[in-house]
Design a protein around this motif. Structure first.
Motif: not given
Ligand SMILES: Cc1ncc(COP(=O)(O)O)c(C=O)c1O
Length: 369
Positions: A60-62, A86-88, A133-135, A159-162, A183-185, A194-196, A311-313
């Motif tokens: 996954c990306g994390t 950003t995403a947690i 690189h959000l959104y 670059c998860a979102q980009a 590579f979240f769906p 999941d994938g990254g 994204h995100y409250p």
């Molecule tokens: C900005 C950002 N970073 C990291 C991640 C983590 O990716 P993943 O969900 O594949 O672990 C995400 C995905 O939600 C994301 O949006």
């Protein structure tokens, strides 16, 4: 009235259906579910597409970010500067290294972090800077690379979102010390689970990060150090191989959708459309507007069969998970204000002009009531 979905993955996958089914069945029949040949093929294809030497697929990306941060020297006791908005996952990966996330507020007028704010937070303990690189909107990368050079700190792009966005003509993730992808769906290059992935130009570090992602293993049963289980599945790799050739085209369609929205809201004062930095090509992972009475508008859209997202409250500083940082309300005024007013409108490559017009008209209808 037909539902306009926020994301409609199966709709834009429809033309690839047969190829996807064939790839899935081939992997199922092969029995090579972990480290099968499709993984190497996908890594090579992605590296070639991005124009980098190597890419490594991960679970996954994390976990890709965890590997990249550790590979670039982030350790217990260190600090890593990133955005509060950003995403947690971005911050979690920092904590997983034993380091502390140091949050920064936004660049005025944009949804990504401010390089000026980052510079103010650099200390002798800073071990990395992570611009996001959000959104799918590229940050002003040169400013971050300049900071990295000035203070001798690695810059790792999230670059998860980009995936496929460009900064000064080059894909994001190709110009810094390391970069990660998801590579979240629902991502622009989304898998079927999941994938990254991560990449870095430093091939020694690349090798270490690869090993870390596979139990610190050099050969089967040879473990040079303890790592984690973060491998991209063969099945995901095979399916992503089918999707990759369509990514640029999908991103172009997203840009078209964004343009229809931009045009639709051009004369609507209450709606602030996303700003794009010069010399960047965003890929609109999501299309986010700032509006008054966001929750009322969201409910009105829902009642009119239009799905939306936020994204995100809540900025990370106000999440319970980071209450130990003691950064209460008012610590990051730009992010906090944006979080209260932002709304993500339907966005995916198969959205058509009529649907976008219906969304725009419904937003306008609500605002003039
Ligand atoms: C900005 C950002 N970073 C990291 C991640 C983590 O990716 P993943 O969900 O594949 O672990 C995400 C995905 O939600 C994301 O949006």
């Amino acid at each position: 009235m037909e539902l306009i979905k926020f994301v409609d993955i199966s709709r834009f996958h429809l033309p690839l259906r047969n190829k996807l089914h064939e790839a899935a069945i081939r992997v199922i029949d092969s029995g090579a579910y972990i480290k099968g040949p499709d993984v190497k093929i996908f890594e090579a294809n992605l590296a070639q597409w991005m124009g980098v030497e190597e890419v490594c697929g991960t679970a996954c990306g994390t976990s890709a970010l965890w590997a990249a941060l550790k590979g670039l020297g982030v350790k217990a006791g260190g600090e890593v500067i990133t955005t509060v908005h950003t995403a947690i996952a971005t911050a979690e990966a920092i904590t997983l290294c034993g380091a502390t996330p140091v949050f920064c507020d936004l660049e005025p007028g944009y949804f990504f972090l401010s390089a000026q704010e980052v510079e103010k937070k650099i200390t002798p303990r800073t071990q990395a800077i992570v611009p996001v690189h959000l959104y799918g909107q590229p940050v002003n990368l040169d400013d971050f690379l300049e900071l990295g050079r000035k203070y001798g700190i690695p810059v790792i792009e999230d670059c998860a979102q980009a995936q496929g966005a460009r900064y000064k003509g080059k894909y994001v993730g190709t110009q810094s010390d390391a970069a990660i992808f998801s590579f979240f769906p629902s991502k622009n290059l989304g898998g079927f689970g999941d994938g990254g992935a991560f990449t870095t130009k430093d091939l020694d570090k690349m090798n270490w990060m690869r090993m870390f992602s596979n139990h610190g293993r050099s050969e089967k049963y040879d473990h040079e150090f303890e790592g984690i289980n973060s491998r991209l599945d063969t099945l995901q790799a095979a399916l992503l191989n089918v999707c990759l050739p369509y990514l640029d085209q999908w991103n172009e369609s997203r840009r078209q959708v964004a343009l229809w929205y931009d045009e639709g809201f051009a004369d609507v004062e209450e709606v602030t459309i996303p700003q794009v930095l010069p010399e960047t090509e965003p890929i609109y992972h999501v299309y986010v507007v700032l509006v008054p009475d966001r929750d009322g508008l969201r409910e009105y859209l829902r009642a009119n069969q239009i799905q939306t997202g936020i994204h995100y409250p809540i900025p990370l500083s106000l999440q319970q998970a980071y209450s130990y940082l003691n950064q209460g309300a008012g610590s990051f005024p730009l992010a906090e204000e944006a979080c209260a007013r932002m709304l993500s409108l339907p966005m995916h490559p198969a959205l058509d002009r009529e649907e976008v017009e219906r969304v725009v008209d419904t937003v306008k209808e609500y605002l003039v009531r």
